[in-house]
Design an enzyme around this catalytic site. Structure first.
Site, PDB file in Angstrom:
ATOM      1  N   CYS A  79       0.832  -1.204   0.000  1.00 18.55           N
ATOM      2  CA  CYS A  79       0.000   0.000   0.000  1.00 18.55           C
ATOM      3  C   CYS A  79       0.873   1.263   0.000  1.00 18.55           C
ATOM      4  O   CYS A  79       1.466   1.589  -1.013  1.00 18.55           O
ATOM      5  CB  CYS A  79      -0.976  -0.028   1.173  1.00 18.55           C
ATOM      6  SG  CYS A  79      -2.347   1.145   0.979  1.00 18.55           S
ATOM      7  N   HIS A 167      -3.710  -5.136   0.669  1.00 23.06           N
ATOM      8  CA  HIS A 167      -3.176  -5.636   1.942  1.00 23.06           C
ATOM      9  C   HIS A 167      -3.292  -7.168   2.001  1.00 23.06           C
ATOM     10  O   HIS A 167      -4.361  -7.691   2.330  1.00 23.06           O
ATOM     11  CB  HIS A 167      -3.933  -5.016   3.122  1.00 23.06           C
ATOM     12  CG  HIS A 167      -3.638  -3.577   3.333  1.00 23.06           C
ATOM     13  ND1 HIS A 167      -2.598  -3.138   4.118  1.00 23.06           N
ATOM     14  CD2 HIS A 167      -4.231  -2.457   2.834  1.00 23.06           C
ATOM     15  CE1 HIS A 167      -2.567  -1.816   4.113  1.00 23.06           C
ATOM     16  NE2 HIS A 167      -3.552  -1.381   3.339  1.00 23.06           N
ATOM     17  N   GLU A 169      -2.077  -9.094   4.205  1.00 24.22           N
ATOM     18  CA  GLU A 169      -2.083  -9.554   5.591  1.00 24.22           C
ATOM     19  C   GLU A 169      -3.482  -9.657   6.172  1.00 24.22           C
ATOM     20  O   GLU A 169      -3.697 -10.326   7.194  1.00 24.22           O
ATOM     21  CB  GLU A 169      -1.232  -8.618   6.459  1.00 24.22           C
ATOM     22  CG  GLU A 169      -1.764  -7.216   6.657  1.00 24.22           C
ATOM     23  CD  GLU A 169      -1.405  -6.233   5.556  1.00 24.22           C
ATOM     24  OE1 GLU A 169      -1.492  -5.019   5.804  1.00 24.22           O
ATOM     25  OE2 GLU A 169      -1.042  -6.679   4.445  1.00 24.22           O
TER      26      GLU A 169
END
Length: 509
Positions: A79, A167, A169
């Site tokens: 990002c 993202h 994660e």
């Protein structure tokens, strides 16, 4: 010394999630502020740049010197990290015409690229950005895009450097774990040897070397962190570990005697100290939440200090500090705003003159549980819900009295035992009852009552950093409400807290 991935934190709410996903691959990693890049030793196998609340277009946005990293270590920008690499290397980042927050799907994936190997067409990803990488330099190759974002992923020439706009994660990125494995295992060539067994062996050997024949005193709380810390220290130094369990009068019902009994079965040298009266006196009339926390922390240290001085030649203080405690005590822009004092990170009285040993300071909460399981920690402690250091003191809104504590203990026991009885306890991350500074009208029999209200709180979470309210069955909530009102004198109303974190916190104070 294990191989490691370094994560540079630009202030994203998701930075700790990146670290947890890397750890889930059995690879050790550390988070460091972007403005304090550590020395990159041979142990470092790769670097990840986190997201950020900043825009790279802002004059004061973070712009660290990455010359010691670029081209020397595999590098992944996430990002903001991706936008930073693009912007500082001839690309262009502009405000998004269509902002992407939440779920999106990849419309283009170059699976010949090693980062996107095995990623499906139309894979769902999680976006959270107000800027877009509009153009990249000539030597940047676009390897992923969405319907609205042309550059969702790129590689820098032949360098092992990538940027992704989404993202991986976050759980909502359905193949995010696969992408991170591509980077950490395949590209960075990490050997995945960070396991509970290896941690125990390394930690015990280190403790033996550091502590030798020195004595260590440790404050036990009955929770998983201090218990696992105690077992590791006991494994290293045996009877030279002295444990103290202080009853501050703010524990759950009968917890003091139950926990002491369970520790005896573990072979630990534990002394129980009942100091409840001392805490009640110091807290009398105090209503401010932060002041209550400070008083509880101060009295605990005083009691603990006095008990420690009764043990001859103690040189070390053991603490159950875990990695989020350490991370939350350091901000990428200096000290962060205080939401609440943290009971594990603070000063010690100068009179103690003890060195600190923290066997768990490298671990996240879920890793502590896995280590505890490998050490044979008893199930009731291993899977016990987190319980705040100040105990029921911050679940009683307003001033604290012994009568209020006993009322809350009774209501809390009904709620917690009900969760266990109905098989719901392990589905909940944390639960408890809050005594509100509110009285309301009720009717019992033919009489009007004017008594206390309590709130039930139950949340689901993976690490406590974010949490959602738990959707407990209506029938269960109705039964618990009825049982509390019928059995606990002084309570005539029960409500259920349906706030998530953020914007609320798990505890009310």
């Amino acid at each position: 010394m294990h191989e490691m991935i370094v994560i540079l934190d630009f202030g994203s709410q998701y930075t700790q999630l990146i670290a947890r996903r890397v750890r889930e691959l059995n690879v050790y990693c550390e988070i460091h502020p972007f403005n304090n890049i550590p020395e990159l030793s041979d142990r470092v196998k790769g670097v990840i740049l986190s997201g950020s609340p900043y825009s790279v277009r802002d004059e004061k946005s973070p712009r660290p010197d990455l010359s010691a990293i670029r081209g020397k270590f595999p590098l992944l920008g996430v990002c903001y990290g991706a936008q930073l690499l693009a912007q500082t290397n001839g690309g262009e980042v502009l405000p998004s015409k269509i902002r992407e927050y939440g779920r999106a799907n990849l419309a283009f994936v170059d699976r010949s690229d090693s980062l996107f190997d095995g990623i499906s067409d139309h894979s769902q990803v999680w976006m959270s950005h107000g800027d877009t990488i509009a153009n990249v330099a000539e030597d940047f190759k676009i390897v992923a895009g969405t319907k609205d974002v042309k550059v969702a992923g790129y590689r820098v020439g032949v360098e092992k450097t990538w940027g992704i706009q989404f993202h991986p994660e976050v759980y909502h990125s359905t193949e995010g774990a696969h992408l991170l494995k591509n980077f950490v295992v395949n590209i960075c060539s990490c050997t995945q040897d960070w396991t509970p067994g290896s941690f125990i062996q390394d930690t015990v050997n280190d403790l033996k070397t550091r502590l030798g024949n020195d004595k260590v005193v440790l404050g036990l709380s009955g929770g998983v962190d201090s218990s696992v810390a105690a077992l590791l220290l006991h494994k290293a130094i045996g009877p030279n570990l002295y444990c103290i369990f202080v009853d501050n009068g703010l524990l759950r019902k009968d917890e003091f005697s139950k926990v002491l009994e369970s520790y005896k079965h573990m072979g630990l040298n534990v002394k129980g100290v009942n100091a409840s009266g001392r805490f009640y006196s110091a807290l009398a009339g105090v209503t401010d939440p932060e002041e209550k926390r400070k008083i509880i922390g101060r009295i605990f240290i005083e009691v603990f200090d006095e008990e420690s001085h009764l043990i001859e030649d103690v040189k070390w203080l053991g603490q159950g500090t875990i990695y989020p405690d350490v991370i939350e005590s350091v901000s990428v822009n200096g000290p962060s705003a205080t939401i609440k004092s943290h009971h594990n990170v603070g000063g010690l009285p100068e009179t103690m003159k003890l060195k600190v040993v923290e066997p768990l300071r490298l671990l996240f909460k879920d890793e502590v549980r896995r280590v505890g399981d490998a050490l044979g920690l008893e199930h009731p402690i291993l899977h016990r819900h987190p319980f705040p250091g100040p105990g029921l003191g911050i679940r009683i809104l307003g001033d604290i009295t012994e009568q209020k504590v006993k009322m809350l203990q009774e209501a809390d026991e009904i709620f917690i035992e009900g969760l266990k009885r109905d098989g719901l306890y392990n589905q909940v991350w944390q639960a408890g009852v809050i005594l509100l500074p509110v009285q309301s009208v009720g009717v019992m029999g033919d009489e009007r009552t004017y008594e206390n209200a309590v709130a039930l709180r139950a949340v689901t979470s993976t690490d406590g950093m974010t949490a959602d309210w738990c959707h407990l069955p209506y029938e269960f909530l109705a039964r618990i409400s009825n049982e509390i009102i019928n059995k606990v004198k002084g309570i005539n109303r029960v409500v259920y807290d349906i706030s998530s974190k953020p914007p609320a916190t798990i505890e009310w104070e």
